[in-house]
Design an enzyme around this catalytic site. Structure first.
Site, PDB file in Angstrom:
ATOM      1  NE  ARG B 313      -4.201  -2.080   1.730  1.00 11.72           N
ATOM      2  CZ  ARG B 313      -5.174  -2.585   2.570  1.00 11.72           C
ATOM      3  NH1 ARG B 313      -5.077  -2.213   3.846  1.00 11.72           N
ATOM      4  NH2 ARG B 313      -6.029  -3.307   2.263  1.00 11.72           N
ATOM      5  CG  HIS B 452      -3.428  -1.685  -7.447  1.00 11.71           C
ATOM      6  ND1 HIS B 452      -2.313  -2.030  -8.056  1.00 11.71           N
ATOM      7  CD2 HIS B 452      -3.182  -0.306  -7.340  1.00 11.71           C
ATOM      8  CE1 HIS B 452      -1.365  -1.139  -7.970  1.00 11.71           C
ATOM      9  NE2 HIS B 452      -1.709  -0.176  -7.733  1.00 11.71           N
ATOM     10  CD  GLU B 453      -1.399  -4.214  -4.005  1.00 12.51           C
ATOM     11  OE1 GLU B 453      -1.957  -5.049  -2.886  1.00 12.51           O
ATOM     12  OE2 GLU B 453      -1.032  -4.631  -5.015  1.00 12.51           O
ATOM     13  N   GLY B 454      -6.449  -2.657  -2.105  1.00 12.12           N
ATOM     14  CA  GLY B 454      -7.342  -2.062  -1.321  1.00 12.12           C
ATOM     15  C   GLY B 454      -7.864  -0.936  -2.057  1.00 12.12           C
ATOM     16  CD  GLN B 459      -6.364   1.371   1.530  1.00 10.77           C
ATOM     17  OE1 GLN B 459      -5.738   1.497   2.844  1.00 10.77           O
ATOM     18  NE2 GLN B 459      -6.139   0.223   0.970  1.00 10.77           N
TER      19      GLN B 459
END
Lengths: 249, 612
Positions: B313, B452-454, B459
């Site tokens: 992240r 992406h990545e959450g 978040q």
């Protein structure tokens, strides 16, 4: 075979050079410094000679203030084996630099000395030639190819008319031109290993040399601003202007 | 000596170097704002000094400029192709990969005894800044590989480490993280990929994964997938997820590649940006023979993956920051050179046109980009500095603060980086909309980062629903403490005192809002509070980046106020003006966000699907 490489700390070539307000020189306060690009080429050539098994030891030498150790470290990270710093805060002109290097040559007895053909700060293009004369060695300047062959070195030189190859008996002095090679970057492990390589510091006095500048800088000025160009209408107009205005033909 | 006029840039690409990152800004951030030199006081970093940091950054700049930048546009135009048998990527990507490996960067963060360099996170982050600015899609391969190696390093058995790590460090293998499935994205608790234990202790994996970056490629000999799957009989939901190492080729003794494992590429996906990175659909165990090796303990996979996710992240934040930065520098360069129009008071049509950088509205767009880009880079470097304080300095409080800030570090750059790129396109006008100029690619590449990545929404839920309240809210206190230290220093400087006062007003709004939302959550109104979590994330991001702008202004004033050099004075004035813009133009928006948040505004939550 031992190779001696001389490197110089100069203003980084990316930096826009600024003249001091009193016109006594170039302002170096807080300015990024780096290894002279021609010296990088010299280091690279030495490292390649070592990788080919021709050179066995690379000694790198620099003249200048304590901070010039950074450039020696850079050379060590690129593959040189040990460093010698000749520490001085004085101005070092070409002849003094050549004398100092001659003293190191006497001490180290290298078979080959490689220098950049000139430094991008003062652009003198003298030190290599002077060193060769003082040390009584042959010189191959503006090298674009260096081939060691037994007790000889063949140096291909870039001259106005093309290429000239000279055969020199070793020991010899070589100065590098731009197209000799493309310097590598230092890998992270080599940057850290460089910190553990030996770096000796000596003074000009230790080498028996007294600095004696022969030239005085009268004034340093920025080059005049470039005037804008114009478009010409025809070839004949161009020729006319080159002849009568620019007076170059 | 005609050669003295030679441009060294021809060799080292210096002409474009200035378009990747402002090196003066990077140096300022590293050495004056985040005090990189002080890192050598941590025993783990004792061998480092500024000279070695500069050398390492120089190497990163060289690789970025010489081996990444030149094929950035080409890799976008010529996506990887799959002929049904194998994937083909550009030769330039393979060459770049070799340089990553040869430079030692893949293993740089690990211990000397493990083949690494014990490189501080701060310097590593700065190196990565060069890479993503030059070419985000090629830079993705080493990032994914380092992330996978880190998980194996942290949770793998001794034999797993010996089998895989040396090859991930040397660049012989690459790594991936395989979480998402065709029907399971953000909600990982629902995943369906299964793992069945066999007699030899290994597992057989069966399932399908999607959007797996680097899931197949022809760059490395082998690919090490880290796959989330559910062991047969494990609990439902997130409590029953385990993590497996699934190599493309199985391993024999001594690092020799064995049989092809039953992992098949079902197809490539065709993305809007980041096109040089393959995005894949992978089928595991179609022939029933996909070997997987359990990493750590059963049912703890998600926890292990989050270790990787948190690093990833921060990495996403950096990518977004630097693509924003790249667009800023490209549009700045264009605006300086493009003559067009005259000042509103100039009536003479024969007068020389101004370069567009003279127009106030263009300055507005450049200033906003400067604020987003340089502020985002500072935010990512702060995160890296916190990693160093925690890991090498043993400061657990830095770890707590990092936990709190991670969703902000991921999201602020991801939200404002694409906005910066949008403005870059606008500055270039028609040129910006064409593929002849690089800013439209920046925009397309950067649009991935809020996803992406959450996602951005995930978040914001993570921040407002969880991170704020962890460790009894200790993270909040630590953040406020650091902010206060900056404010105290800045308010002693005449040029900054007014902005500090303004900042304090908005900081108070954040504190009040947080209190109100915390109480509402305790009173059973979590639904209503979390409904507007994205607004809270935006508010927090603005306050954190606003703080960093005051910090930069403060440190710039300390560092350069007395310098006679025009470069230094311009740099200082630029930082001050950007801080002024941020405090005066960006920060007041938090007051509107606060109104909606504090009132638990239900406009979105109460909207019904049938009403659309």
């Amino acid at each position: 075979m031992k190779v001696l490489v001389a490197v110089k700390r100069v203003i980084d070539y990316n930096v826009k050079v600024r003249v001091k307000a009193d016109n006594t020189g170039v302002d170096l306060t807080n300015v990024k410094m780096a290894m002279n690009p021609f010296c990088e080429i010299a280091v690279e050539e030495a490292v390649r000679l070592k990788e080919k098994g021709v050179a066995t030891e690379i000694v790198v030498v620099s003249i200048g203030p304590k901070t010039s150790q950074e450039q020696i470290r850079t050379a060590l990270a690129l593959g040189a084996d040990r460093g010698i710093q000749i520490e001085t805060d004085e101005e070092v002109q070409s002849l003094d630099a050549a004398k100092l290097l001659k003293a190191v040559v006497d001490k180290e007895q290298p078979q080959l000395v490689i220098l950049g053909k000139q430094s991008i700060d003062s652009d003198n293009n003298q030190t290599g030639q002077m060193l060769a004369a003082l040390a009584g060695m042959g010189q191959g300047t503006f090298a674009s190819e260096v081939v060691v062959d037994g007790d000889k070195v063949n140096v291909t030189r870039e001259v106005d008319g093309g290429l000239v190859t000279v055969g020199l008996k070793l020991p010899a002095v070589v100065t590098t031109d731009l197209r000799l090679n493309e310097p590598r970057y230092a890998s992270l492990p080599n940057i850290m290993k460089a910190k553990k390589k030996p770096l000796e510091s000596v003074s000009p006095a230790d080498l028996g040399v007294t600095l004696s500048p022969r030239l005085t800088t009268l004034k340093v000025e920025e080059p005049p601003k470039r005037a804008g160009g114009i478009k010409v209408g025809s070839v004949s107009e161009l020729v006319e202007k080159l002849k009568n205005e620019a007076k170059v033909i | 000596m005609s050669d003295t006029g030679f441009h060294f840039s021809e060799r080292q690409g210096a002409a474009v170097m200035s378009k990747l990152i402002n090196t003066k800004d990077l140096e300022f951030l590293l050495y004056h704002v985040f005090d990189a030199a002080q890192l050598a006081e941590f025993p783990r970093y004792a061998d480092y000094d500024r000279t070695s940091f500069d050398g390492i950054l120089g190497t990163a700049a060289r690789i970025a400029t010489d081996y990444l930048l030149p094929h950035n546009a080409k890799a976008d135009a010529q996506e990887p192709v799959f002929d049904g048998q194998r994937v083909e990527t550009l030769p330039e990507v393979k060459i770049a990969w070799k340089h990553f490996a040869a430079s030692g960067l893949l293993a740089a963060r690990h211990g000397i005894d493990e083949g690494g360099m014990q490189l501080p996170s701060l310097i590593h982050m700065a190196c990565n800044a060069w890479f993503v600015s030059a070419n985000p899609s090629t830079a993705a391969y080493p990032f994914l590989t380092s992330a996978a190696a880190n998980v194996i390093h942290a949770f793998g058995s001794q034999s797993q480490k010996q089998t895989f790590l040396p090859h991930l460090f040397s660049g012989r293998f690459a790594g991936t993280m395989a979480l998402t499935e065709p029907d399971v994205g953000s909600s990982l608790g629902d995943l369906t990929t299964r793992a069945i234990l066999t007699e030899d202790g290994s597992y057989r994996i069966k399932g399908q994964k999607m959007y797996i970056s680097g899931g197949d490629q022809d760059i490395t000999e082998n690919i090490v997938h880290l796959v989330l799957a559910r062991i047969q009989g494990a609990p439902e939901g997130v409590k029953g997820i385990s993590l497996f190492i699934v190599p493309k080729f199985r391993m024999q003794a001594d690092g020799v590649l064995g049989e092809r494992n039953d992992v098949q590429l079902a197809g490539l996906l065709h993305k809007m940006g980041y096109r040089g990175t393959t995005s894949t659909v992978l089928t595991f165990g179609e022939q029933g023979d996909c070997h997987g090796y359990l990493l750590g303990e059963p049912n703890k996979g998600l926890m292990y993956m989050f270790k990787m996710m948190n690093e990833a992240r921060i990495g996403v934040g950096l990518g977004a920051a630097m693509i924003g930065y790249r667009g800023y520098l490209e549009s700045l360069d264009y605006a300086r050179q493009r003559p067009q129009g005259r000042s509103p008071t100039e009536k003479n049509p024969h007068s020389k046109p101004l370069n567009i950088i003279e127009h106030a509205d263009v300055k507005r767009m450049l200033l906003a980009q400067k604020c987003y880009a340089e502020g985002s880079l500072a935010l990512c470097l702060l995160a890296a500095r916190l990693v160093d304080e925690q890991e090498a300095g043993g400061n657990q409080e830095s770890g707590i603060l990092l936990d709190l800030l991670t969703p902000v570090v991921k999201s602020y750059p991801s939200f404002y980086g694409p906005r910066a790129n949008d403005l870059a396109i606008q500055v270039l006008g028609g040129a910006g909309y064409t593929r002849e100029y690089p800013v439209e690619q920046c925009y397309r590449d950067n649009r991935l980062n809020p996803i992406h990545e959450g996602t951005h929404g995930i978040q914001s839920l993570d921040l407002l629903g969880r991170k704020l309240w962890q460790h009894q809210g200790r993270g909040q206190q630590l953040l406020l403490g650091r902010i206060e230290a900056t404010l105290k220093s800045a308010q002693t400087k005449t040029v900054l005192a007014l902005w500090v006062a303004e900042y304090r007003i908005h900081l108070k709004t954040l504190i009040n809002t947080t209190l109100i939302l915390g109480q509402a959550m305790q009173n059973g109104q979590a639904d209503a509070v979390l409904a507007n979590s994205a607004l809270y994330l935006d508010m927090m991001g603005k306050l954190v980046v606003g703080w960093l702008w005051l910090e930069m202004a403060d440190k710039a004033q300390t560092t350069f106020a007395d310098s006679p050099a025009p470069d230094d004075q311009n740099f200082l004035a630029g930082k001050l003006q950007a801080a002024r813009y941020f405090i005066g133009w960006e920060l007041p928006e938090v007051e509107l966000l606060a109104q909606r948040l504090q009132g638990l505004d239900g406009t979105c939550r109460e909207m019904q699907p049938d009403w659309f």
